[in-house]
Write a protein that holds these residues in place. Structure first.
Motif, PDB file in Angstrom:
ATOM      1  N   LEU A  84      33.730  31.489  36.075  1.00 15.88           N
ATOM      2  CA  LEU A  84      33.448  30.283  36.850  1.00 15.88           C
ATOM      3  C   LEU A  84      31.949  29.995  36.849  1.00 15.88           C
ATOM      4  CD1 LEU A  84      34.791  28.124  38.587  1.00 15.88           C
ATOM      5  CD2 LEU A  84      34.494  29.617  40.545  1.00 15.88           C
ATOM      6  N   ARG A  87      27.479  27.255  38.060  1.00 20.33           N
ATOM      7  CA  ARG A  87      27.760  25.811  38.006  1.00 20.33           C
ATOM      8  C   ARG A  87      29.104  25.494  38.642  1.00 20.33           C
ATOM      9  NH1 ARG A  87      26.864  24.588  31.930  1.00 20.33           N
ATOM     10  NH2 ARG A  87      28.486  23.080  32.390  1.00 20.33           N
ATOM     11  N   GLY A  88      30.089  26.347  38.424  1.00 16.93           N
ATOM     12  CA  GLY A  88      31.401  26.138  39.030  1.00 16.93           C
ATOM     13  C   GLY A  88      31.343  26.299  40.534  1.00 16.93           C
ATOM     14  N   ALA A  91      29.692  23.317  42.003  1.00 17.44           N
ATOM     15  CA  ALA A  91      30.582  22.153  41.973  1.00 17.44           C
ATOM     16  C   ALA A  91      31.563  22.198  43.142  1.00 17.44           C
ATOM     17  CB  ALA A  91      31.334  22.094  40.645  1.00 17.44           C
ATOM     18  N   TYR A 140      37.095  19.605  35.752  1.00 13.35           N
ATOM     19  CA  TYR A 140      35.730  20.019  35.437  1.00 13.35           C
ATOM     20  C   TYR A 140      35.644  21.545  35.347  1.00 13.35           C
ATOM     21  CZ  TYR A 140      30.837  21.210  35.997  1.00 13.35           C
ATOM     22  OH  TYR A 140      29.592  21.769  35.833  1.00 13.35           O
ATOM     23  N   LEU A 141      36.232  22.238  36.324  1.00  5.74           N
ATOM     24  CA  LEU A 141      36.192  23.702  36.319  1.00  5.74           C
ATOM     25  C   LEU A 141      36.911  24.269  35.098  1.00  5.74           C
ATOM     26  CD1 LEU A 141      36.765  24.478  40.102  1.00  5.74           C
ATOM     27  CD2 LEU A 141      34.608  24.517  38.830  1.00  5.74           C
ATOM     28  N   ARG A 142      37.994  23.641  34.717  1.00  9.77           N
ATOM     29  CA  ARG A 142      38.735  24.098  33.524  1.00  9.77           C
ATOM     30  C   ARG A 142      37.853  23.954  32.291  1.00  9.77           C
ATOM     31  NH1 ARG A 142      42.027  22.476  29.341  1.00  9.77           N
ATOM     32  NH2 ARG A 142      43.799  23.829  28.966  1.00  9.77           N
ATOM     33  N   LEU A 144      34.642  23.815  32.175  1.00 12.34           N
ATOM     34  CA  LEU A 144      33.533  24.753  32.315  1.00 12.34           C
ATOM     35  C   LEU A 144      33.953  26.164  31.917  1.00 12.34           C
ATOM     36  CD1 LEU A 144      30.602  25.124  33.355  1.00 12.34           C
ATOM     37  CD2 LEU A 144      31.595  25.590  35.599  1.00 12.34           C
ATOM     38  N   MET A 145      35.100  26.607  32.424  1.00  7.52           N
ATOM     39  CA  MET A 145      35.553  27.963  32.120  1.00  7.52           C
ATOM     40  C   MET A 145      35.911  28.128  30.646  1.00  7.52           C
ATOM     41  SD  MET A 145      37.673  29.200  35.476  1.00  7.52           S
ATOM     42  CE  MET A 145      38.632  27.738  35.772  1.00  7.52           C
TER      43      MET A 145
END
Length: 154
Positions: A84, A87-88, A91, A140-142, A144-145
Motif C-alpha cells: 500500500l 501514498r496509499g 490517500a 486508485y489503491l488497486r 497503486l498496489m
C-alpha cells in the motif's frame, strides 16, 4: 531456467498478485451502504426523539457490524503495508479527512444560518461522497498496489 520459463513464472506471479490485490479491496457496495447507514444514524440522533435515537443507534451498530463482518470474512488474505505504501495511506487519510471536513463545515454553516436539521442535511453530501468516492479510492489503491515491483516496496 530458460528465459521463456522465467517469463511465464513471472507472469503467473503477476496474475496471483492481481488476484490478491483485487480480493482484498473493499467492494463497491460497501461505500453506499455505509453512507446510507451513517445518514440514517445522523437523522435519528438529530430527531431528538429518544426511541428513534435508540432504534437508529442500534440499527446503525448492527448494520455497520454486519457490513464490516462480511467484508472482513470474505477477505482470505491481507495486503502487506509495504504494498500500500505511504501514498496509499495518505490517500485513505485524505479521503476520510475531506469527508469529515465537508460534513462538519457544512453542518456548522447550516446551523449558523438557522436551517432545520443541519447535521442530517450535511450528511447527504458526505454519504454521496462515500458512495461515489469510495470506489474511486479503491480503484486508485488497486492501481497503486499493482504498480509496485513484485519484490515489495519501492
Amino acid at each position: 531456467m530458460d528465459p521463456i520459463d522465467a517469463e511465464l513464472a513471472l507472469a503467473e506471479v503477476r496474475i496471483r498478485r492481481d488476484q490478491v490485490v483485487t480480493s482484498t479491496l473493499v467492494p463497491t457496495w460497501f461505500w453506499p451502504t455505509v453512507g446510507a447507514l451513517m445518514l440514517l444514524f445522523v437523522a435519528a440522533v438529530e430527531s431528538g426523539v429518544p426511541w428513534l435515537i435508540a432504534t437508529g443507534s442500534a440499527l446503525y451498530g448492527a448494520g455497520l457490524s454486519a457490513v464490516i463482518g462480511v467484508v472482513a470474512f470474505r477477505s482470505r488474505v491481507q495486503v502487506r503495508n509495504a504494498l500500500l505504501g505511504p501514498r496509499g495511506a495518505l490517500a485513505i487519510a485524505g479521503f476520510a479527512l475531506t469527508l469529515v471536513a465537508l460534513g462538519l463545515g457544512l453542518a456548522f454553516t447550516l446551523q449558523a444560518l438557522g436551517l432545520p436539521h443541519p447535521a442530517t442535511i450535511a450528511a447527504v453530501p458526505v454519504a454521496l461522497g462515500m458512495a461515489f468516492g469510495g470506489p474511486r479510492l479503491m480503484a486508485y489503491l488497486r492501481r497503486l498496489m499493482l504498480s509496485r515491483p513484485l519484490a515489495g516496496a519501492r
